[in-house]
Motif scaffolding. Structure first.
Motif, PDB file in Angstrom:
ATOM      1  N   VAL A  77      44.181 -21.429  32.101  1.00  0.00           N
ATOM      2  CA  VAL A  77      44.483 -20.313  31.202  1.00  0.00           C
ATOM      3  C   VAL A  77      43.231 -19.918  30.412  1.00  0.00           C
ATOM      4  CG1 VAL A  77      45.804 -19.578  29.165  1.00  0.00           C
ATOM      5  CG2 VAL A  77      46.932 -20.894  30.979  1.00  0.00           C
ATOM      6  N   HIS A  78      42.592 -20.894  29.786  1.00  0.00           N
ATOM      7  CA  HIS A  78      41.489 -20.633  28.864  1.00  0.00           C
ATOM      8  C   HIS A  78      40.325 -19.900  29.533  1.00  0.00           C
ATOM      9  CE1 HIS A  78      37.968 -21.417  26.340  1.00  0.00           C
ATOM     10  NE2 HIS A  78      38.834 -21.307  25.352  1.00  0.00           N
ATOM     11  N   GLY A  79      39.826 -20.441  30.621  1.00  0.00           N
ATOM     12  CA  GLY A  79      38.659 -19.841  31.283  1.00  0.00           C
ATOM     13  C   GLY A  79      38.893 -18.418  31.750  1.00  0.00           C
ATOM     14  N   PRO A  80      39.885 -18.205  32.603  1.00  0.00           N
ATOM     15  CA  PRO A  80      40.096 -16.847  33.120  1.00  0.00           C
ATOM     16  C   PRO A  80      40.443 -15.820  32.042  1.00  0.00           C
ATOM     17  CG  PRO A  80      41.245 -18.444  34.485  1.00  0.00           C
ATOM     18  CD  PRO A  80      40.734 -19.177  33.285  1.00  0.00           C
ATOM     19  N   LEU A  81      41.279 -16.175  31.088  1.00  0.00           N
ATOM     20  CA  LEU A  81      41.679 -15.208  30.062  1.00  0.00           C
ATOM     21  C   LEU A  81      40.523 -14.908  29.115  1.00  0.00           C
ATOM     22  CD1 LEU A  81      43.952 -13.411  29.151  1.00  0.00           C
ATOM     23  CD2 LEU A  81      44.836 -15.282  27.767  1.00  0.00           C
ATOM     24  N   GLY A  82      39.785 -15.934  28.706  1.00  0.00           N
ATOM     25  CA  GLY A  82      38.615 -15.721  27.854  1.00  0.00           C
ATOM     26  C   GLY A  82      37.568 -14.865  28.538  1.00  0.00           C
ATOM     27  N   ASP A  83      37.314 -15.138  29.814  1.00  0.00           N
ATOM     28  CA  ASP A  83      36.347 -14.342  30.583  1.00  0.00           C
ATOM     29  C   ASP A  83      36.813 -12.897  30.727  1.00  0.00           C
ATOM     30  OD1 ASP A  83      34.875 -16.643  30.860  1.00  0.00           O
ATOM     31  OD2 ASP A  83      35.440 -16.982  32.961  1.00  0.00           O
ATOM     32  N   PHE A  84      38.102 -12.713  30.965  1.00  0.00           N
ATOM     33  CA  PHE A  84      38.649 -11.354  31.110  1.00  0.00           C
ATOM     34  C   PHE A  84      38.456 -10.550  29.827  1.00  0.00           C
ATOM     35  CE2 PHE A  84      42.186  -8.456  30.249  1.00  0.00           C
ATOM     36  CZ  PHE A  84      41.995  -7.537  31.264  1.00  0.00           C
ATOM     37  N   LEU A  85      38.819 -11.153  28.690  1.00  0.00           N
ATOM     38  CA  LEU A  85      38.743 -10.430  27.417  1.00  0.00           C
ATOM     39  C   LEU A  85      37.306 -10.072  27.049  1.00  0.00           C
ATOM     40  CD1 LEU A  85      41.403 -12.434  25.388  1.00  0.00           C
ATOM     41  CD2 LEU A  85      41.638 -10.120  26.322  1.00  0.00           C
ATOM     42  N   SER A  86      36.403 -11.019  27.133  1.00  0.00           N
ATOM     43  CA  SER A  86      35.013 -10.719  26.780  1.00  0.00           C
ATOM     44  C   SER A  86      34.382  -9.803  27.818  1.00  0.00           C
ATOM     45  CB  SER A  86      34.200 -12.005  26.622  1.00  0.00           C
ATOM     46  OG  SER A  86      34.164 -12.720  27.831  1.00  0.00           O
ATOM     47  N   GLY A  87      34.755  -9.973  29.069  1.00  0.00           N
ATOM     48  CA  GLY A  87      34.237  -9.104  30.133  1.00  0.00           C
ATOM     49  C   GLY A  87      34.674  -7.660  29.956  1.00  0.00           C
ATOM     50  N   ARG A  88      35.889  -7.473  29.484  1.00  0.00           N
ATOM     51  CA  ARG A  88      36.406  -6.119  29.261  1.00  0.00           C
ATOM     52  C   ARG A  88      35.579  -5.386  28.201  1.00  0.00           C
ATOM     53  NH1 ARG A  88      37.422  -1.931  31.139  1.00  0.00           N
ATOM     54  NH2 ARG A  88      38.788  -0.548  30.031  1.00  0.00           N
ATOM     55  N   LEU A  89      35.207  -6.078  27.145  1.00  0.00           N
ATOM     56  CA  LEU A  89      34.368  -5.456  26.112  1.00  0.00           C
ATOM     57  C   LEU A  89      33.009  -5.062  26.692  1.00  0.00           C
ATOM     58  CD1 LEU A  89      35.090  -7.671  22.965  1.00  0.00           C
ATOM     59  CD2 LEU A  89      35.984  -5.398  23.489  1.00  0.00           C
ATOM     60  N   ARG A  90      32.430  -5.931  27.518  1.00  0.00           N
ATOM     61  CA  ARG A  90      31.137  -5.613  28.146  1.00  0.00           C
ATOM     62  C   ARG A  90      31.260  -4.430  29.102  1.00  0.00           C
ATOM     63  NH1 ARG A  90      30.931 -11.177  28.358  1.00  0.00           N
ATOM     64  NH2 ARG A  90      31.484 -11.210  30.560  1.00  0.00           N
ATOM     65  N   GLU A  91      32.355  -4.375  29.867  1.00  0.00           N
ATOM     66  CA  GLU A  91      32.560  -3.270  30.810  1.00  0.00           C
ATOM     67  C   GLU A  91      32.645  -1.931  30.091  1.00  0.00           C
ATOM     68  OE1 GLU A  91      36.086  -4.138  33.046  1.00  0.00           O
ATOM     69  OE2 GLU A  91      35.227  -5.951  33.914  1.00  0.00           O
ATOM     70  N   VAL A  92      33.377  -1.889  29.000  1.00  0.00           N
ATOM     71  CA  VAL A  92      33.504  -0.635  28.241  1.00  0.00           C
ATOM     72  C   VAL A  92      32.153  -0.245  27.646  1.00  0.00           C
ATOM     73  CG1 VAL A  92      34.532   0.431  26.194  1.00  0.00           C
ATOM     74  CG2 VAL A  92      35.961  -0.858  27.772  1.00  0.00           C
ATOM     75  N   ALA A  93      31.428  -1.216  27.104  1.00  0.00           N
ATOM     76  CA  ALA A  93      30.110  -0.916  26.543  1.00  0.00           C
ATOM     77  C   ALA A  93      29.181  -0.358  27.618  1.00  0.00           C
ATOM     78  CB  ALA A  93      29.507  -2.172  25.911  1.00  0.00           C
ATOM     79  N   GLU A  94      29.215  -0.923  28.820  1.00  0.00           N
ATOM     80  CA  GLU A  94      28.385  -0.436  29.921  1.00  0.00           C
ATOM     81  C   GLU A  94      28.815   0.968  30.357  1.00  0.00           C
ATOM     82  OE1 GLU A  94      25.710   0.077  33.029  1.00  0.00           O
ATOM     83  OE2 GLU A  94      25.656  -1.195  31.241  1.00  0.00           O
ATOM     84  N   LEU A  95      30.109   1.187  30.450  1.00  0.00           N
ATOM     85  CA  LEU A  95      30.621   2.513  30.819  1.00  0.00           C
ATOM     86  C   LEU A  95      30.136   3.567  29.827  1.00  0.00           C
ATOM     87  CD1 LEU A  95      32.935   4.053  32.633  1.00  0.00           C
ATOM     88  CD2 LEU A  95      34.190   3.891  30.494  1.00  0.00           C
ATOM     89  N   LEU A  96      30.240   3.252  28.546  1.00  0.00           N
ATOM     90  CA  LEU A  96      29.818   4.210  27.525  1.00  0.00           C
ATOM     91  C   LEU A  96      28.306   4.368  27.501  1.00  0.00           C
ATOM     92  CD1 LEU A  96      32.430   3.269  24.837  1.00  0.00           C
ATOM     93  CD2 LEU A  96      32.338   5.370  26.159  1.00  0.00           C
TER      94      LEU A  96
END
Length: 128
Positions: A77-96
Motif C-alpha cells: 500500500v505505502h510504496g505504490p500510493l505514495g509514489d502515485f500521489l507525489s508523481g501526480r504533483l510532478r506530472e501536473v507541474a511538468e504539464l503546466l
C-alpha cells in the motif's frame, strides 16, 4: 476550460483553480489556446499527504461516494500510493511547464491567504 475559452476574449486574467485530476494532452492544448491571448495562472490544490505520505496508521481515501480505509504501513500500500500521489504533483507541474502557464501550489492543510502571498512573491521573484 472549453467554456472559459469560449467566454474569454483577449487580454483577460484567467485563474484556473483545480486539483488537475485527469489533466492531459487536451488540457495542455486548451491551456495553450487560453494563454495565447490572455494571462493565465494555474492554481493547483493538493492534499499535503501527497508530499509527506505517512509510514504507519490508516487513511481513508474517497472517490465520489466510495470510501476505502487503507493500512499504510503495508508495503504493498505505502510504496505504490505514495509514489502515485507525489508523481501526480510532478506530472501536473511538468504539464503546466510545457504549457508555459505559471503554477501556484495550494495545500488544503494551510492558510490560503498566506500561501497566496508566498506564491505571488515567488512568481514575481520578491518574497515578502
Amino acid at each position: 476550460m472549453r467554456h472559459c475559452l469560449a467566454s474569454a476574449g483577449h487580454d483577460h486574467l484567467i485563474c484556473i483553480i483545480s486539483d488537475f485530476a485527469g489533466a492531459g494532452d487536451q488540457t495542455l492544448q486548451l491551456l495553450r489556446q487560453l494563454s495565447a491571448h490572455n494571462d493565465v495562472i494555474a492554481m493547483q490544490v493538493y492534499d499535503p499527504i501527497a508530499l509527506q505520505f505517512p509510514d504507519k496508521g490508516r487513511i481513508t481515501i474517497t472517490q465520489g461516494s466510495v470510501q476505502r480505509e487503507l493500512q499504510v504501513d503495508k508495503r504493498q500500500v505505502h510504496g505504490p500510493l505514495g509514489d502515485f500521489l507525489s508523481g501526480r504533483l510532478r506530472e501536473v507541474a511538468e504539464l503546466l511547464r510545457r504549457s508555459r502557464v505559471p503554477l501556484m501550489m495550494f495545500s488544503t492543510g494551510e492558510d490560503v491567504l498566506g500561501q497566496l502571498r508566498l506564491e505571488l512573491g515567488r512568481l514575481t521573484g520578491s518574497a515578502r
